[in-house]
Scaffold this motif. Sequence first.
Motif, PDB file in Angstrom:
ATOM      1  N   MET A  94     -11.260  -9.776   9.245  1.00  0.00           N
ATOM      2  CA  MET A  94     -11.278  -9.921  10.704  1.00  0.00           C
ATOM      3  C   MET A  94      -9.934 -10.466  11.172  1.00  0.00           C
ATOM      4  N   GLY A  95      -9.374  -9.885  12.235  1.00  0.00           N
ATOM      5  CA  GLY A  95      -8.085 -10.317  12.735  1.00  0.00           C
ATOM      6  C   GLY A  95      -8.194 -11.600  13.528  1.00  0.00           C
ATOM      7  N   SER A  96      -7.043 -12.098  13.913  1.00  0.00           N
ATOM      8  CA  SER A  96      -7.003 -13.373  14.622  1.00  0.00           C
ATOM      9  C   SER A  96      -7.295 -13.186  16.104  1.00  0.00           C
ATOM     10  N   LYS A  97      -7.885 -14.210  16.691  1.00  0.00           N
ATOM     11  CA  LYS A  97      -8.187 -14.209  18.122  1.00  0.00           C
ATOM     12  C   LYS A  97      -7.535 -15.433  18.754  1.00  0.00           C
ATOM     13  N   ILE A  98      -6.701 -15.197  19.764  1.00  0.00           N
ATOM     14  CA  ILE A  98      -6.084 -16.286  20.509  1.00  0.00           C
ATOM     15  C   ILE A  98      -6.792 -16.402  21.852  1.00  0.00           C
ATOM     16  N   VAL A  99      -7.248 -17.606  22.168  1.00  0.00           N
ATOM     17  CA  VAL A  99      -7.904 -17.859  23.443  1.00  0.00           C
ATOM     18  C   VAL A  99      -6.991 -18.739  24.295  1.00  0.00           C
ATOM     19  N   ILE A 100      -6.686 -18.259  25.496  1.00  0.00           N
ATOM     20  CA  ILE A 100      -5.847 -18.980  26.447  1.00  0.00           C
ATOM     21  C   ILE A 100      -6.737 -19.556  27.537  1.00  0.00           C
ATOM     22  N   PHE A 101      -6.674 -20.856  27.724  1.00  0.00           N
ATOM     23  CA  PHE A 101      -7.363 -21.513  28.829  1.00  0.00           C
ATOM     24  C   PHE A 101      -6.317 -21.838  29.894  1.00  0.00           C
ATOM     25  N   THR A 102      -6.484 -21.259  31.067  1.00  0.00           N
ATOM     26  CA  THR A 102      -5.514 -21.484  32.122  1.00  0.00           C
ATOM     27  C   THR A 102      -6.217 -22.068  33.350  1.00  0.00           C
ATOM     28  N   GLY A 103      -5.467 -22.234  34.461  1.00  0.00           N
ATOM     29  CA  GLY A 103      -5.917 -23.128  35.521  1.00  0.00           C
ATOM     30  C   GLY A 103      -6.768 -22.571  36.629  1.00  0.00           C
ATOM     31  N   GLY A 104      -7.490 -21.482  36.402  1.00  0.00           N
ATOM     32  CA  GLY A 104      -8.394 -20.960  37.422  1.00  0.00           C
ATOM     33  C   GLY A 104      -9.773 -21.581  37.284  1.00  0.00           C
ATOM     34  N   ARG A 105     -10.814 -20.761  37.486  1.00  0.00           N
ATOM     35  CA  ARG A 105     -12.180 -21.269  37.400  1.00  0.00           C
ATOM     36  C   ARG A 105     -12.558 -21.559  35.951  1.00  0.00           C
ATOM     37  N   LEU A 106     -12.839 -22.826  35.691  1.00  0.00           N
ATOM     38  CA  LEU A 106     -13.271 -23.261  34.368  1.00  0.00           C
ATOM     39  C   LEU A 106     -14.490 -24.164  34.522  1.00  0.00           C
ATOM     40  N   GLY A 107     -15.279 -24.232  33.476  1.00  0.00           N
ATOM     41  CA  GLY A 107     -16.466 -25.082  33.497  1.00  0.00           C
ATOM     42  C   GLY A 107     -17.038 -25.186  32.105  1.00  0.00           C
ATOM     43  N   GLU A 108     -18.163 -25.868  31.996  1.00  0.00           N
ATOM     44  CA  GLU A 108     -18.789 -26.047  30.683  1.00  0.00           C
ATOM     45  C   GLU A 108     -19.096 -24.716  30.010  1.00  0.00           C
ATOM     46  N   TRP A 109     -19.354 -23.681  30.814  1.00  0.00           N
ATOM     47  CA  TRP A 109     -19.669 -22.359  30.275  1.00  0.00           C
ATOM     48  C   TRP A 109     -18.543 -21.834  29.383  1.00  0.00           C
ATOM     49  N   ALA A 110     -17.302 -22.302  29.605  1.00  0.00           N
ATOM     50  CA  ALA A 110     -16.145 -21.763  28.895  1.00  0.00           C
ATOM     51  C   ALA A 110     -15.910 -22.426  27.545  1.00  0.00           C
ATOM     52  N   LEU A 111     -16.501 -23.591  27.314  1.00  0.00           N
ATOM     53  CA  LEU A 111     -16.163 -24.373  26.130  1.00  0.00           C
ATOM     54  C   LEU A 111     -16.497 -23.656  24.828  1.00  0.00           C
ATOM     55  N   PHE A 112     -17.581 -22.885  24.816  1.00  0.00           N
ATOM     56  CA  PHE A 112     -17.986 -22.220  23.576  1.00  0.00           C
ATOM     57  C   PHE A 112     -16.957 -21.209  23.099  1.00  0.00           C
ATOM     58  N   LEU A 113     -16.119 -20.719  24.027  1.00  0.00           N
ATOM     59  CA  LEU A 113     -15.132 -19.708  23.651  1.00  0.00           C
ATOM     60  C   LEU A 113     -14.075 -20.249  22.698  1.00  0.00           C
ATOM     61  N   ALA A 114     -13.916 -21.568  22.692  1.00  0.00           N
ATOM     62  CA  ALA A 114     -12.959 -22.166  21.760  1.00  0.00           C
ATOM     63  C   ALA A 114     -13.454 -22.080  20.319  1.00  0.00           C
ATOM     64  N   ASN A 115     -14.772 -21.957  20.128  1.00  0.00           N
ATOM     65  CA  ASN A 115     -15.337 -21.990  18.778  1.00  0.00           C
ATOM     66  C   ASN A 115     -14.907 -20.810  17.931  1.00  0.00           C
ATOM     67  N   SER A 116     -14.695 -19.648  18.574  1.00  0.00           N
ATOM     68  CA  SER A 116     -14.363 -18.446  17.820  1.00  0.00           C
ATOM     69  C   SER A 116     -12.863 -18.176  17.760  1.00  0.00           C
ATOM     70  N   ALA A 117     -12.064 -19.099  18.285  1.00  0.00           N
ATOM     71  CA  ALA A 117     -10.623 -18.881  18.368  1.00  0.00           C
ATOM     72  C   ALA A 117      -9.914 -19.232  17.063  1.00  0.00           C
ATOM     73  N   SER A 118      -8.965 -18.392  16.682  1.00  0.00           N
ATOM     74  CA  SER A 118      -8.080 -18.729  15.566  1.00  0.00           C
ATOM     75  C   SER A 118      -6.968 -19.665  16.033  1.00  0.00           C
ATOM     76  N   TYR A 119      -6.654 -19.575  17.328  1.00  0.00           N
ATOM     77  CA  TYR A 119      -5.540 -20.347  17.903  1.00  0.00           C
ATOM     78  C   TYR A 119      -5.849 -20.537  19.380  1.00  0.00           C
ATOM     79  N   ILE A 120      -5.681 -21.759  19.877  1.00  0.00           N
ATOM     80  CA  ILE A 120      -6.027 -22.078  21.265  1.00  0.00           C
ATOM     81  C   ILE A 120      -4.782 -22.511  22.021  1.00  0.00           C
TER      82      ILE A 120
END
Length: 212
Positions: free
Chosen positions: A1-27
């Motif tokens: 499986m290849g790498s996944k980079i997750v970018i968190f930027t300054g728009g709409r964010l909330g608790e719903w987004a936190l789980f996306l960090a779990n599958s990231a190879s690089y944040i």
Amino acid sequence: MGSKIVIFTGGRLGEWALFLANSASYIIGADSGAWFLVRNGISPDLSIGDFDSVTEAQLKQIERGSKQTLACDAIDKNYTDTELAFLKAVEQQPSEIVIVGGLGTRFDHSLANVHLLVQAAAAGIEAVIMDEHNEIRLVTNKLSVNKGDHPTVSLLPLTEQVDGINLTGFKYPLHNATLAMGQSLGISNVLGEKTGHISISSGKLLVIQSKD
């Protein structure tokens, strides 16, 4: 499986987004997106931006909570904070880039972030922009989408015209169709099967999976 980079930027964010960090190879945290991560106990691999959306105290916490921090001048720069993060992600040639918080109250920034999908496609990298209600992808050849919890699928041209559109697995299939900018034919389709398949022969087509 290849790498996944997750970018968190300054728009709409909330608790719903936190789980996306779990599958990231690089944040990557961009500007206030980095603060969102740090204050929620997530350590970004990289925090980047001019940090004009955070206080000095918050920036110090970002620097302490990040593995690396790159701060740039707010005036003497040619890119938005999200694009700076995106370019750093592309340098690593991951298999996928996920942009979280790329949609918000600033429509100019939201649209510019959607345009980053074009750069990802040119680099041969799968990319998606996600918020609590939408997943946005770009098709330049073919794409498969899963029903999941985003049952509505809309198609919008990102070029003046998109030709040879074929849809299978949808309630309203298309065969060798054409969509031009300004037409609403592609709005609010529905997946009739678990997986839908989209292909085009020319142009660039936005695929937006949504839930109310």
